[in-house]
Design an enzyme around this catalytic site. Structure first.
Site, PDB file in Angstrom:
ATOM      1  N   LYS A   1       0.899   4.184  -2.958  1.00  0.00           N
ATOM      2  CA  LYS A   1       0.556   5.603  -2.775  1.00  0.00           C
ATOM      3  C   LYS A   1       1.762   6.508  -3.032  1.00  0.00           C
ATOM      4  O   LYS A   1       1.588   7.649  -3.477  1.00  0.00           O
ATOM      5  CB  LYS A   1      -0.061   5.831  -1.388  1.00  0.00           C
ATOM      6  CG  LYS A   1      -1.457   5.195  -1.237  1.00  0.00           C
ATOM      7  CD  LYS A   1      -2.505   5.781  -2.211  1.00  0.00           C
ATOM      8  CE  LYS A   1      -3.903   5.241  -1.959  1.00  0.00           C
ATOM      9  NZ  LYS A   1      -4.922   5.761  -2.892  1.00  0.00           N
TER      10      LYS A   1
ATOM     11  N   TYR B   1       0.842  -1.210   0.000  1.00  0.00           N
ATOM     12  CA  TYR B   1       0.000   0.000   0.000  1.00  0.00           C
ATOM     13  C   TYR B   1       0.875   1.257   0.000  1.00  0.00           C
ATOM     14  O   TYR B   1       0.623   2.197  -0.774  1.00  0.00           O
ATOM     15  CB  TYR B   1      -0.928  -0.016   1.216  1.00  0.00           C
ATOM     16  CG  TYR B   1      -1.921   1.128   1.222  1.00  0.00           C
ATOM     17  CD1 TYR B   1      -2.906   1.226   0.247  1.00  0.00           C
ATOM     18  CD2 TYR B   1      -1.863   2.121   2.198  1.00  0.00           C
ATOM     19  CE1 TYR B   1      -3.821   2.279   0.245  1.00  0.00           C
ATOM     20  CE2 TYR B   1      -2.773   3.173   2.209  1.00  0.00           C
ATOM     21  CZ  TYR B   1      -3.743   3.253   1.226  1.00  0.00           C
ATOM     22  OH  TYR B   1      -4.637   4.306   1.222  1.00  0.00           O
TER      23      TYR B   1
HETATM   24  P1  NAP Z   1     -13.800   2.170   0.882  1.00  0.00           P
HETATM   25  O1  NAP Z   1     -14.943   2.625   1.701  1.00  0.00           O
HETATM   26  O2  NAP Z   1     -13.383   0.747   0.948  1.00  0.00           O
HETATM   27  O3  NAP Z   1     -14.059   2.588  -0.641  1.00  0.00           O
HETATM   28  C1  NAP Z   1     -13.209   2.151  -1.678  1.00  0.00           C
HETATM   29  C2  NAP Z   1     -13.883   2.383  -2.996  1.00  0.00           C
HETATM   30  O4  NAP Z   1     -12.980   1.947  -4.044  1.00  0.00           O
HETATM   31  C3  NAP Z   1     -15.162   1.569  -3.135  1.00  0.00           C
HETATM   32  O5  NAP Z   1     -16.143   2.380  -3.750  1.00  0.00           O
HETATM   33  C4  NAP Z   1     -14.758   0.435  -4.053  1.00  0.00           C
HETATM   34  O6  NAP Z   1     -15.864   0.042  -4.874  1.00  0.00           O
HETATM   35  C5  NAP Z   1     -13.701   1.125  -4.915  1.00  0.00           C
HETATM   36  N1  NAP Z   1     -12.852   0.149  -5.600  1.00  0.00           N
HETATM   37  C6  NAP Z   1     -11.981  -0.736  -5.064  1.00  0.00           C
HETATM   38  N2  NAP Z   1     -11.433  -1.499  -6.029  1.00  0.00           N
HETATM   39  C7  NAP Z   1     -11.984  -1.077  -7.202  1.00  0.00           C
HETATM   40  C8  NAP Z   1     -11.856  -1.485  -8.543  1.00  0.00           C
HETATM   41  N3  NAP Z   1     -11.036  -2.481  -8.906  1.00  0.00           N
HETATM   42  N4  NAP Z   1     -12.559  -0.830  -9.503  1.00  0.00           N
HETATM   43  C9  NAP Z   1     -13.404   0.178  -9.166  1.00  0.00           C
HETATM   44  N5  NAP Z   1     -13.579   0.599  -7.903  1.00  0.00           N
HETATM   45  C10 NAP Z   1     -12.885  -0.030  -6.934  1.00  0.00           C
HETATM   46  O7  NAP Z   1     -12.484   3.010   1.261  1.00  0.00           O
HETATM   47  P2  NAP Z   1     -12.155   4.586   1.259  1.00  0.00           P
HETATM   48  O8  NAP Z   1     -11.442   4.856   2.514  1.00  0.00           O
HETATM   49  O9  NAP Z   1     -13.326   5.403   0.902  1.00  0.00           O
HETATM   50  O10 NAP Z   1     -11.062   4.622   0.080  1.00  0.00           O
HETATM   51  C11 NAP Z   1     -11.110   5.534  -0.982  1.00  0.00           C
HETATM   52  C12 NAP Z   1      -9.690   5.982  -1.311  1.00  0.00           C
HETATM   53  O11 NAP Z   1      -9.164   6.679  -0.174  1.00  0.00           O
HETATM   54  C13 NAP Z   1      -8.694   4.870  -1.617  1.00  0.00           C
HETATM   55  O12 NAP Z   1      -7.880   5.260  -2.715  1.00  0.00           O
HETATM   56  C14 NAP Z   1      -7.869   4.778  -0.347  1.00  0.00           C
HETATM   57  O13 NAP Z   1      -6.576   4.276  -0.597  1.00  0.00           O
HETATM   58  C15 NAP Z   1      -7.862   6.224   0.071  1.00  0.00           C
HETATM   59  N6  NAP Z   1      -7.528   6.484   1.465  1.00  0.00           N
HETATM   60  C16 NAP Z   1      -8.268   5.938   2.471  1.00  0.00           C
HETATM   61  C17 NAP Z   1      -7.922   6.195   3.796  1.00  0.00           C
HETATM   62  C18 NAP Z   1      -8.689   5.637   4.962  1.00  0.00           C
HETATM   63  O14 NAP Z   1      -8.188   5.650   6.099  1.00  0.00           O
HETATM   64  N7  NAP Z   1      -9.890   5.145   4.778  1.00  0.00           N
HETATM   65  C19 NAP Z   1      -6.814   7.015   4.077  1.00  0.00           C
HETATM   66  C20 NAP Z   1      -6.102   7.560   3.021  1.00  0.00           C
HETATM   67  C21 NAP Z   1      -6.464   7.285   1.725  1.00  0.00           C
HETATM   68  P3  NAP Z   1     -16.252  -1.471  -5.268  1.00  0.00           P
HETATM   69  O15 NAP Z   1     -15.667  -2.367  -4.213  1.00  0.00           O
HETATM   70  O16 NAP Z   1     -17.751  -1.437  -5.279  1.00  0.00           O
HETATM   71  O17 NAP Z   1     -15.652  -1.659  -6.608  1.00  0.00           O
END
Ligand code: NAP
Length: 243
Positions: free
Chosen positions: A146, A142
């Site tokens: 990033k 991861y």
């Molecule tokens: P989340 O609730 O798990 O949402 C992730 C989203 O990505 C879901 O809508 C999922 O949709 C989609 N996704 C995953 N694989 C995919 C694929 N192959 N094709 C299309 N869509 C896909 O997590 P989140 O925290 O909102 O994450 C969103 C972003 O924020 C990510 O890039 C993550 O790395 C980043 N982020 C998160 C955090 C944190 O602490 N939560 C911190 C920093 C950055 P489906 O499964 O329906 O496809």
């Protein structure tokens, strides 16, 4: 900048940060195409199935989005995931490939496919992470993904210099979403423990950052925003409240 009447494409729109940003964009009267594999969960103006790891899926998604929207003003490259929390010697081919194919290849592919359709005064927003700024233990694939996004964005900024397209990265710390449930492969108890006693950032608070960058005057490019709960200094250090 006023957003009313603009168009947006949001990847990963079925959950968490993507879903919150779709909501806020629609409240600002932006017409939003949202994509995800679980398309039935996407509450956008137009919901389309999208797997960012599949070139054909991405091409079909972008073709249909452009056909419906006419052009793209905002692209939010948000879809992403982490898998596992282990020292690298316990890593495996499958987890590494999925993380890199989603977070790196998927972001580059969607950017390349959307770019010809992004209008002047358009804006590309990338969902980065504090994991892309500072490494933490037991998250190598991861962290690598990033850091790669950050490198890609820096290079893209060079290539697009002189064109009227803004680029922003939002680097978040711990945000309570389904991210940890995915990371721990359905282990909800372990996922919940990640956010215990730290007042995690909410998806809407990240969406606020996206909206801030989008609504600056056209000549103002917010390059990077970093947002963390006050109880976190880095990916490795949090101070939990006694509960
Ligand atoms: P989340 O609730 O798990 O949402 C992730 C989203 O990505 C879901 O809508 C999922 O949709 C989609 N996704 C995953 N694989 C995919 C694929 N192959 N094709 C299309 N869509 C896909 O997590 P989140 O925290 O909102 O994450 C969103 C972003 O924020 C990510 O890039 C993550 O790395 C980043 N982020 C998160 C955090 C944190 O602490 N939560 C911190 C920093 C950055 P489906 O499964 O329906 O496809």
């Amino acid at each position: 900048m006023k957003l009313e009447g603009k168009t947006a494409v949001v990847t990963g729109a079925s959950s968490g940060i993507g879903a919150a940003t779709v909501r806020q964009l629609r409240e600002a009267r932006v017409c939003v195409v949202g994509g995800a594999r679980r398309v039935e969960r996407v509450e956008a103006d137009i919901a389309l199935v999208l797997d960012v790891t599949e070139p054909e899926s991405c091409a079909a998604f972008v073709n249909e989005a452009v056909a419906q929207l006419g052009g793209i003003d905002i692209l939010f490259n948000n879809a992403g995931l982490a898998l596992g929390r282990y020292p690298f010697w316990e890593s495996n081919e499958e987890d590494e490939a999925r993380v890199l194919h989603t977070n790196v290849d998927g972001v580059m592919r969607m950017t390349r496919l959307c770019l010809p359709h992004i209008r002047d005064e358009g804006h590309i927003v990338f969902m980065g992470s504090i994991a892309g700024r500072q490494a933490y233990p037991n998250g190598a694939s991861y962290v690598a993904s990033k850091f790669a996004v950050r490198g890609f964005v820096y290079a893209l900024r060079e290539d697009l210099l002189g064109r009227p397209i803004r680029i922003t990265t939002v680097d978040a710390g711990l945000v309570e979403t389904e991210f940890s449930i995915v990371r721990f492969k359905g282990d909800v108890e372990t996922a919940d423990s990640v956010y215990a006693g730290i007042d995690p950032i909410t998806p809407d608070e990240v969406a606020d950052c996206v909206m801030f960058a989008l609504t600056r005057p056209a000549h103002v490019n917010v390059d990077e925003l970093v947002i963390k709960t006050l109880r976190q200094s880095s990916g490795a250090r949090v101070v939990r409240r006694e509960e």
